[in-house]
Design a protein around this motif. Structure first.
Motif, mmCIF file in Angstrom:
data_model
loop_
_atom_site.group_PDB
_atom_site.id
_atom_site.type_symbol
_atom_site.label_atom_id
_atom_site.label_comp_id
_atom_site.label_asym_id
_atom_site.label_seq_id
_atom_site.Cartn_x
_atom_site.Cartn_y
_atom_site.Cartn_z
ATOM 1 N N MET A 211 0.833 -1.210 0.000
ATOM 2 C CA MET A 211 0.000 0.000 0.000
ATOM 3 C C MET A 211 0.865 1.256 0.000
ATOM 4 S SD MET A 211 -3.135 -0.292 2.612
ATOM 5 C CE MET A 211 -3.579 -1.937 3.025
ATOM 6 N N GLU A 212 1.881 1.256 0.858
ATOM 7 C CA GLU A 212 2.770 2.422 0.950
ATOM 8 C C GLU A 212 3.489 2.660 -0.371
ATOM 9 O OE1 GLU A 212 5.450 2.216 4.300
ATOM 10 O OE2 GLU A 212 3.875 1.338 5.535
ATOM 11 N N GLU A 213 4.034 1.602 -0.940
ATOM 12 C CA GLU A 213 4.763 1.741 -2.202
ATOM 13 C C GLU A 213 3.842 2.206 -3.324
ATOM 14 O OE1 GLU A 213 6.587 -2.067 -2.829
ATOM 15 O OE2 GLU A 213 8.317 -1.538 -1.608
ATOM 16 N N TYR A 214 2.692 1.562 -3.448
ATOM 17 C CA TYR A 214 1.755 1.914 -4.518
ATOM 18 C C TYR A 214 1.285 3.357 -4.354
ATOM 19 C CZ TYR A 214 -2.220 1.491 -7.719
ATOM 20 O OH TYR A 214 -3.114 1.675 -8.752
ATOM 21 N N GLY A 215 0.944 3.731 -3.125
ATOM 22 C CA GLY A 215 0.538 5.114 -2.859
ATOM 23 C C GLY A 215 1.616 6.100 -3.261
ATOM 24 N N GLY A 216 2.846 5.776 -2.915
ATOM 25 C CA GLY A 216 3.962 6.655 -3.268
ATOM 26 C C GLY A 216 4.153 6.775 -4.774
ATOM 27 N N TYR A 217 4.054 5.656 -5.481
ATOM 28 C CA TYR A 217 4.209 5.697 -6.940
ATOM 29 C C TYR A 217 3.093 6.501 -7.591
ATOM 30 C CZ TYR A 217 7.808 2.130 -6.325
ATOM 31 O OH TYR A 217 8.922 1.442 -5.938
ATOM 32 N N LEU A 218 1.875 6.386 -7.056
ATOM 33 C CA LEU A 218 0.764 7.187 -7.589
ATOM 34 C C LEU A 218 0.994 8.675 -7.352
ATOM 35 C CD1 LEU A 218 -2.362 5.059 -6.596
ATOM 36 C CD2 LEU A 218 -1.422 5.403 -8.885
ATOM 37 N N LEU A 219 1.734 9.002 -6.294
ATOM 38 C CA LEU A 219 2.062 10.397 -5.999
ATOM 39 C C LEU A 219 3.243 10.903 -6.830
ATOM 40 C CD1 LEU A 219 1.611 10.371 -2.136
ATOM 41 C CD2 LEU A 219 0.289 11.720 -3.763
ATOM 42 N N GLY A 220 3.883 10.007 -7.577
ATOM 43 C CA GLY A 220 4.986 10.411 -8.448
ATOM 44 C C GLY A 220 6.367 10.030 -7.947
ATOM 45 N N ALA A 221 6.428 9.208 -6.900
ATOM 46 C CA ALA A 221 7.730 8.784 -6.382
ATOM 47 C C ALA A 221 8.479 7.976 -7.433
ATOM 48 C CB ALA A 221 7.541 7.949 -5.119
ATOM 49 N N LYS A 222 9.787 8.075 -7.374
ATOM 50 C CA LYS A 222 10.646 7.311 -8.279
ATOM 51 C C LYS A 222 11.227 6.126 -7.530
ATOM 52 C CE LYS A 222 11.968 11.333 -10.970
ATOM 53 N NZ LYS A 222 13.067 12.175 -11.432
ATOM 54 N N GLY B 239 18.942 0.123 -9.859
ATOM 55 C CA GLY B 239 19.244 0.114 -11.285
ATOM 56 C C GLY B 239 18.671 1.353 -11.929
ATOM 57 N N LEU B 240 18.099 1.195 -13.086
ATOM 58 C CA LEU B 240 17.499 2.295 -13.807
ATOM 59 C C LEU B 240 16.319 2.855 -13.020
ATOM 60 C CD1 LEU B 240 17.400 3.921 -16.477
ATOM 61 C CD2 LEU B 240 15.864 2.168 -17.357
ATOM 62 N N GLN B 241 16.380 4.124 -12.665
ATOM 63 C CA GLN B 241 15.308 4.739 -11.880
ATOM 64 C C GLN B 241 14.057 4.873 -12.735
ATOM 65 O OE1 GLN B 241 16.175 8.683 -10.353
ATOM 66 N NE2 GLN B 241 15.355 8.070 -8.373
ATOM 67 N N GLN B 242 12.913 4.489 -12.153
ATOM 68 C CA GLN B 242 11.658 4.520 -12.892
ATOM 69 C C GLN B 242 10.604 5.307 -12.125
ATOM 70 O OE1 GLN B 242 10.273 0.673 -14.278
ATOM 71 N NE2 GLN B 242 12.354 -0.088 -14.443
ATOM 72 N N GLN B 243 9.635 5.802 -12.863
ATOM 73 C CA GLN B 243 8.522 6.553 -12.300
ATOM 74 C C GLN B 243 7.306 6.278 -13.185
ATOM 75 O OE1 GLN B 243 8.892 10.847 -12.734
ATOM 76 N NE2 GLN B 243 7.773 11.180 -10.827
ATOM 77 N N LEU B 244 6.124 6.232 -12.566
ATOM 78 C CA LEU B 244 4.914 6.071 -13.378
ATOM 79 C C LEU B 244 4.759 7.274 -14.301
ATOM 80 C CD1 LEU B 244 2.134 4.771 -10.933
ATOM 81 C CD2 LEU B 244 3.208 3.541 -12.815
ATOM 82 N N PRO B 245 4.280 7.057 -15.513
ATOM 83 C CA PRO B 245 4.018 8.197 -16.395
ATOM 84 C C PRO B 245 3.008 9.146 -15.727
ATOM 85 C CG PRO B 245 3.808 6.121 -17.590
ATOM 86 C CD PRO B 245 3.956 5.780 -16.150
ATOM 87 N N GLU B 246 3.143 10.431 -15.984
ATOM 88 C CA GLU B 246 2.260 11.420 -15.354
ATOM 89 C C GLU B 246 0.787 11.107 -15.574
ATOM 90 O OE1 GLU B 246 3.011 15.612 -15.696
ATOM 91 O OE2 GLU B 246 5.174 15.281 -15.651
#
Length: 104
Positions: free
Chosen positions: A56-67, A73-80
């Motif tokens: 939940m914490e990770e998914y919430g963070g990724y939805l907020l734009g966390a990388k 390795g290669l840093q990733q972020q969800l598309p805006e």
């Protein structure tokens, strides 16, 4: 049986997350798709499991734009277009609520 399906889904998330190992750079988009499936299909009792709270914490963070971590390795972020601050905050709040975190 449902528990085994949850275990399998958590393993799939772990394999897709960047930094999983084996030289695979990961696929944050696929990991988040699985995170969403797991979180939407678990009940509150299951969500109190530490692994689900972490998801939940990770998914919430990724939805907020966390990388993802650069050490993974290669840093990733969800598309805006897929980021959703309102939903990300909801998942973070739910994690805090179910994890009995206290805010002073």
């Amino acid at each position: 049986e449902r528990y085994n399906n949850l275990e399998a889904a958590l393993n799939v998330i772990a394999l897709y997350k960047p930094g999983a190992g084996g030289g695979y750079p990961g696929d944050l988009l696929k990991a988040c798709e699985w995170m969403k499936k797991v979180l939407e299909s678990t009940n509150d009792e299951q969500k109190s499991d530490k692994r689900i709270l972490k998801t939940m914490e990770e998914y919430g963070g990724y939805l907020l734009g966390a990388k993802t971590s650069v050490t993974a390795g290669l840093q990733q972020q969800l598309p805006e277009r897929l980021q959703d601050a309102k939903m990300g905050l909801r998942w973070l709040e739910k994690s805090a609520e179910l994890g009995n975190y206290k805010i002073y």
